[in-house]
Design a protein around this motif. Structure first.
Motif, short mmCIF file in Angstrom:
data_model
loop_
_atom_site.label_atom_id
_atom_site.label_comp_id
_atom_site.label_asym_id
_atom_site.label_seq_id
_atom_site.Cartn_x
_atom_site.Cartn_y
_atom_site.Cartn_z
N PHE A 134 44.22 38.08 39.19
CA PHE A 134 42.85 37.56 39.22
C PHE A 134 42.73 36.27 38.41
O PHE A 134 41.99 35.37 38.78
CB PHE A 134 41.86 38.60 38.70
CG PHE A 134 41.40 39.54 39.78
CD1 PHE A 134 40.46 39.13 40.71
CD2 PHE A 134 41.92 40.81 39.87
CE1 PHE A 134 40.05 39.98 41.71
CE2 PHE A 134 41.50 41.68 40.87
CZ PHE A 134 40.57 41.26 41.80
N LEU B 145 39.29 44.41 40.56
CA LEU B 145 38.84 43.61 39.42
C LEU B 145 38.61 44.50 38.21
O LEU B 145 39.01 44.19 37.08
CB LEU B 145 37.54 42.88 39.80
CG LEU B 145 37.02 41.85 38.80
CD1 LEU B 145 38.03 40.74 38.63
CD2 LEU B 145 35.70 41.27 39.28
N ILE C 23 43.98 42.84 47.70
CA ILE C 23 43.05 41.88 47.09
C ILE C 23 42.79 40.72 48.04
O ILE C 23 41.64 40.37 48.33
CB ILE C 23 43.60 41.36 45.74
CG1 ILE C 23 43.65 42.51 44.73
CG2 ILE C 23 42.72 40.23 45.20
CD1 ILE C 23 44.36 42.15 43.45
#
Lengths: 331, 301
Positions: free
Chosen positions: B99, B47, B279
């Motif tokens: 993301f 992130l 992720i």
């Protein structure tokens, strides 16, 4: 049981109806003149193809007719197996193009799904509540299930095909051969099948193993397991009962995962240029062949519905509660 | 893509315990849970890469900066591709859009899933029947196939649009799970009490039912988040990704299309795959950790 199947069939029928309606609606939702923009986007050189396409689109959309009759015409064409003419493989009908690719996709998917389900459940059941095994199966399972299908396919293709050079990297059979029933061709077919199969198998494996492990732990905590243990039943027996109960949600899970598995097969085929539905979709997108895209969509939905129904039948065979009319299946 | 059955991996929280001690207890176990810490750390690192990476690594992902096909070096840590584009720059921007898709798509799917699940589970009766049927229909249609024809016709060109469509199609299992949870909470005394004192339905759901399954809702969101990332990467790979941006799936698409495999440019197709896998995998592992934190039954294993 009749009610169980009746309900299922109703849902599937409704789903197919919705899918066809979506398929009909989307071209009409497009802003602007669909015929002109589609002909322009197709950017084909053959003039007779352009003319045929224009005529076909206008005819199919029947834009001068009322919306309702357009809709019924669409259904009528579908029922007679008319999916339109492919632009990429002009002038072959879409249905023929798709039917030629279906065997490759099924030949890849069915063994991969069944084997990964069996092996994954076996590995998960074995690992549950066994510290050492669990510590390897769980992390490996999570990594596999998080891996995008195409990436594992790319890695296998690169590793075995390019670096080691032991297996072919593209196509469904050797380009030097013509499809026939000779041993040479079947051997080539098998050689080209190994890597795509392996990538589908590996990714799916992780999920089943994790699911089964969790279910077994849950079942081993259930009252009947504790009761059996209190009676002094051997561990093997308790685990066998736990397994039989844990398999039921895994069958439901198979139905839930079909969409994901289909998606995985499509991208895997693209990596290996395997001549199935996935490669067809890629060609259709590259060539703006909208009939082919719409046709593959309906074929995929139909295939998933049929597979769902087969799983429902299996569920009835496996779970006696559905036969007795009690609540069993929740899908 | 995950094959974990989300309904069975996340066990239901035990409703009805006082919230303050639960929160403190959860925190106590959260900082001692290895899975949660490892998962959250990995997600956190990526992130960070996605948020501040583009500021620190000041290279345009689309610009043709150097020689084509350079292996990783000090100047280009991840090397360059066949066009001479900087792969690290693409990776950093790709992580960011990954993301974005996960957050928007997963968030939207969670909202729809909650709405449908709460209303169906709380109202019951005919409303439930209709919503349930709707859920089942959307559940059976393969998500990618629908997205395929929508994207092909509309020509989705932005990450946000892609996320919107993913959110609109990937909520059904969440709705079903939440409906089942709501169903079991509906008959509790405190819900009856609220109903008796004339509290409106929306408020009961928001104030009485949702807080009692908040951990479950959060875990559902995490799974939807990971699922959205995987669907988006598949779409990108097929060639239906956002055209005016970079994403990890798009990088894989380009690498495959321009035969990075044959040329042996492993630095082109390995990083994006590692990014997605790390992720999504970390999200799943953190989710299991959270499950153990919230569910006392799973703790001592």
């Amino acid at each position: 049981m009749r009610q169980y199947f009746g309900r299922k069939l109703f849902i599937y029928g409704l789903t197919f109806f919705v899918a066809v309606t979506v398929n009909w609606l989307i071209p009409r939702f497009m802003p602007g003149d669909p015929v002109a923009s589609m002909v322009a986007r197709a950017s084909i050189s053959q003039p007779e193809a352009v003319a045929a396409m224009q005529a076909y689109y206008t005819d199919l959309f029947g834009l001068d007719q009322s919306l309702i009759s357009q809709y019924f015409n669409f259904w009528a064409a579908l029922v007679t197996g008319d999916f339109g003419i492919s632009i990429w493989a002009y002038p072959k009908p879409v249905a023929d193009v798709i039917l030629g690719a279906v065997p490759y996709t099924l030949g890849l998917m069915i063994p991969a799904i069944l084997l990964s389900w069996l092996v994954g459940n076996w590995a998960g059941a074995l690992a549950a509540r066994r510290k050492l095994l669990d510590n390897t199966v769980l992390p490996v399972g999570y990594i596999l299930t998080a891996t995008p299908y195409m990436w594992i396919a790319i890695l296998l293709c690169w590793g075995f095909g390019v670096v080691l050079g032991v297996l072919p990297v593209a196509g469904g059979y050797s380009f030097a051969l013509q499809p026939s029933w000779s041993w040479e061709f079947i051997g080539s077919l098998a050689q080209h099948w190994v890597l795509p199969f392996a990538s589908l198998f590996l990714v799916a494996l992780g999920g089943w193993a994790i699911g089964m492990r969790n279910m077994i732990i849950y079942e081993l905590e259930a009252d009947y397991s504790n009761y059996l243990a209190a009676l002094g039943a051997p561990h093997r027996l308790i685990r066998r009962y736990a397994f039989r109960n844990a398999v039921l949600p895994q069958i439901t899970g198979l139905a839930l995962q079909l969409g994901v598995l289909v998606a995985g097969a499509l991208v895997t085929e693209i990596v290996f240029s395997y001549p199935g539905i996935g490669s067809l979709i890629l060609k259709a997108i590259q060539n703006k062949d909208f009939f082919l895209i719409q046709g593959t969509f309906l074929f995929i939905v139909l295939g998933v519905l049929i597979a769902n129904f087969i799983i429902d039948v299996v569920y009835v065979v496996v779970d006696p509660r559905t036969r007795a009319g009690m609540a069993g299946a929740s899908t | 893509m995950t094959t974990t059955d989300p309904v069975s991996t996340t066990t239901a929280p035990d409703p009805g315990t006082p919230p303050v001690s639960v929160r403190r207890e959860a925190l106590y176990f959260a900082v001692r849970n290895g899975k949660l810490l490892v998962g959250a750390t990995i997600v956190g690192i990526f992130l960070l890469v996605g948020i501040i990476g583009p500021f620190f690594y000041d290279q345009s992902p689309m610009a043709y900066v150097g020689q084509p096909m350079l292996p990783p070096s000090a100047e280009y840590p991840f090397g360059t591709n066949t066009f001479g584009q900087d792969i690290l720059a693409q990776f950093v921007y790709g992580v960011r859009s990954t993301f974005e898709v996960g957050l928007l798509g997963g968030g939207l799917a969670a909202i729809i899933g909650m709405l449908v699940g709460f209303v169906a589970g709380y109202r019951g009766g005919l409303v439930d029947e209709i919503l349930n049927m709707f859920t089942n229909v959307v559940l059976v249609i393969p998500t990618l196939a629908v997205l395929l024809i929508i994207n092909a016709y509309l020509g989705i060109r932005s990450v946000a649009m892609q996320a919107l469509l993913i959110g609109l199609t990937s909520w059904p299992w969440a709705a079903r799970a939440i409906r089942a949870q709501t169903f079991s909470l509906r008959g509790r005394d405190f819900v009856d009490l609220a109903r008796l004192s004339g509290v409106r339905t929306g408020r009961i759901i928001l104030r009485e039912i949702a807080p009692n399954m908040s951990s479950y809702l959060f875990m559902t969101f995490i799974l939807l988040f990971g699922g959205s990332i995987l669907i988006a990467s598949s779409l990108d790979f097929i060639g239906l990704g956002p055209t005016d941006g970079v994403s990890l799936g798009l990088m894989l698409n380009h690498a495959n299309q321009w035969s990075a495999l044959m040329l042996g440019l492993w630095w082109w197709f390995v990083p994006p795959g590692i990014g997605i896998t790390a992720i999504v995998g970390a999200l799943y592992v953190a989710n299991v950790g959270l499950d153990e934190v919230f569910n006392p039954k799973l703790r001592e294993l």
